[in-house]
Design an enzyme around this catalytic site. Structure first.
Site, PDB file in Angstrom:
ATOM      1  CB  THR A   1      -0.907   0.147   1.210  1.00  6.09           C
ATOM      2  OG1 THR A   1      -1.648  -1.144   1.190  1.00  6.09           O
ATOM      3  CG2 THR A   1      -1.734   1.077   1.298  1.00  6.09           C
ATOM      4  CB  VAL A   2       1.487   4.209  -1.823  1.00  9.04           C
ATOM      5  CG1 VAL A   2       2.653   3.376  -2.216  1.00  9.04           C
ATOM      6  CG2 VAL A   2       0.636   4.221  -2.788  1.00  9.04           C
TER       7      VAL A   2
END
Length: 556
Positions: A369-370
């Site tokens: 995830t970012v």
């Protein structure tokens, strides 16, 4: 000679005293500016977003530009084949808007279909872990409502980095290298992401011209190119090659959903998260539980406070696992789960001297995830998160397009009794959550990525800020613990926590695994804040990642 030694000792004592008063216990300073600021986990992405702000773009414009660069520079975390969620605060109206751009399972992906393939549990990789990618439609909806610049101008930096290449950063390499063995099981992924048969080393130039082409197609033709046009055709061709269930109707029929944020009060702050199918309600429930204990003068890293946080997490996560689902198909008792009365009853279950290793869910009444954050010079805030789920998602590369499809379908269960059971057209349990908090003139967009780590990381950040008066950077950098869920007593904790506290946690029955001082296991966070009285913006970027909080440059 003796007098010299005495003098040196006195000087060292004085120097030590000065350090006591002028030093600090965290590494970075906040970024403070009158202009906008972009905070991401990759400096190149932060810079691209800051340049968009300098050209007159809004926080939404800068977020899309930064997100597109992250799709290039962090392909293991993020990309066109993933989902996104957004909280957007409009400074002029004071309104907070939520967007859920997570896609459902293809209509044909059902327990019955998987049963015919002799698959009894949800696949972690491969075509049957793929759900409809929602990110590109999320970008388009945010741009339509909050954008200022032309859509096609937001992708220039991302296209350039994909075409010409970018040098791989340190933490980026760490995750990339850890995924090597999994990538090698999928020839298309290995060919694209393991040049010369291995992950790029730190500083190696990585190019992805196929992704540059896909980004150009989206820049020129908009979101429909992804859901109805050339990219959609490539997705369907890829799915068919692996005997997947994705259809043209699954893609063309997708639309991200505007949603109403959920919130609680915590010690004078209002804390906002998005409603299910994400896990934001667990962060709010955890904070409600923690509020039942007075702020301890022993500090946030005492065994007393850590024990309270850990046990609160277990109770909140047990409820999350029991009740979270797509609210369009299952009723989720959100109001009950985040109520103060419910938290008071649940908090009474916490034994101050002993860890609970077998936590049951409660009965509420009522209903990789970012993350990045942007604040523009007007004070608008984008709290934005996007993910492929696991590293490199499903490991299925879209033919000729240079990006992986997500494996969010792995978030479903095959248990028919669970509200999160797989069904065609249904959205899975989602881990990624953006957050927002405000008190008076202070408005903060924040998030900390990392699967099930996210709600407990949010709660620790809020407590550091609200209970112990830390600034944004200090609260983000502070040592954290993490765990995968309510079951058992095992947890990971950073070695910056005092050794005495770690021993006392062990004495209470916690099984503590000590990690490095700054480990990505705790997630990588970003924070921005706008003070509406002074007009000043602040930002922090987590040293657990490769990024930075970069202010908008002043163009002469």
């Amino acid at each position: 000679m003796k007098s010299v030694l005495v003098l040196l000792a006195a000087n060292f004592a004085l120097f030590g005293q000065r350090l006591t008063f002028t030093g600090r216990d965290f590494g970075r300073s906040m970024t403070v500016a009158r202009q906008g600021i972009v905070a991401t986990s990759q400096t190149l992405a932060s810079q691209a977003g800051a340049q968009i702000l300098a050209r007159g773009g809004s926080a939404a414009d800068a977020a899309i530009a930064a997100n597109a660069v992250l799709a290039v520079t962090e392909p293991m975390m993020n990309g066109l084949g993933g989902d996104c969620f957004v909280l957007y605060w409009d400074a002029k109206s004071g309104k907070l808007t939520g967007l859920n751009a997570s896609g459902p399972a293809p209509r044909g992906l059902t327990p019955e279909f998987l049963g015919r393939q002799h698959i009894e549990t949800m696949p972690r990789t491969g075509i049957h872990s793929v759900t409809v990618p929602g990110a590109v439609d999320g970008w388009a909806k945010m741009h339509q409502r909050f954008g200022k610049l032309r859509w096609k101008d937001l992708f220039r930096a991302a296209i350039a980095y994909a075409e010409d290449g970018f040098p791989v950063a340190e933490m980026n390499h760490e995750v990339w290298a850890a995924a090597e063995s999994n990538l090698k099981e999928f020839p298309d992924s290995a060919h694209l992401f393991l040049p010369e048969g291995k992950a790029p080393a730190v500083g190696d130039l990585f190019r992805n011209p196929e992704l540059a082409h896909a980004l150009r197609v989206i820049a020129e033709n908009g979101r429909d190119a992804f859901y109805k046009g050339e990219i959609a055709a490539a997705i369907l061709k890829t799915s068919a090659r692996f005997q997947g269930t994705m259809t043209a109707d699954d893609l063309a029929g997708f639309s991200a959903e505007w949603v109403q944020p959920i919130s609680i009060d915590y010690r004078g702050w209002r804390i906002f998260e998005l409603p299910p199918n994400g896990q934001g309600m667990a962060a709010l429930e955890m904070l409600n539980l923690m509020e039942n204990f007075p702020v301890s003068p022993a500090g946030p890293f005492s065994s007393e406070v850590l024990h309270q946080r850990i046990e609160s997490m277990k109770l909140a996560y047990s409820d999350l696992g029991r009740f979270n689902a797509d609210p369009r198909t299952n009723k989720v008792p959100v109001a009950g789960l985040i109520s103060k009365d419910y938290a008071k009853k649940r908090a009474a279950l916490i034994d101050p001297s002993k860890a609970n290793c077998d936590v049951a869910s409660g009965q509420p009444i009522g209903s990789d995830t970012v993350y990045f954050a942007v604040v523009d010079k007007e004070g608008n805030i984008a709290s934005w998160i996007q993910s492929l789920s696991s590293a490199f998602g499903s490991m299925v590369v879209v033919d000729g397009m240079g990006f992986e499809l997500q494996n969010r379908g792995s978030g479903f269960t095959m248990d028919a009794k669970s509200p999160n059971v797989l069904a065609g057209g249904k959205r899975p349990f989602h881990t990624i959550i953006p957050a927002f908090m405000e008190r008076g003139e202070e408005h903060i967009g924040f998030g900390i990525m990392g699967g099930p780590n996210q709600p407990l990381a949010h709660a620790q950040f809020v407590s550091n800020l609200a209970d112990y008066g830390m600034n944004l950077q200090e609260a983000l950098e502070a040592p954290r613990f993490t765990a995968t869920g309510p079951a058992g007593c095992e947890l990971s904790i950073e070695l910056r926590v005092p050794a005495a506290s770690i021993k006392e946690l062990s004495d209470r029955g916690h099984h503590v695994l000590v990690r490095k001082a700054y480990t990505q296991e705790m997630g990588r966070g970003q924070v921005v804040m706008h003070n509406s009285r002074t007009g000043t913006n602040y930002a922090a970027s987590d040293p657990r990642g490769d990024g930075a909080a970069i202010p908008e440059p002043i163009v002469p």
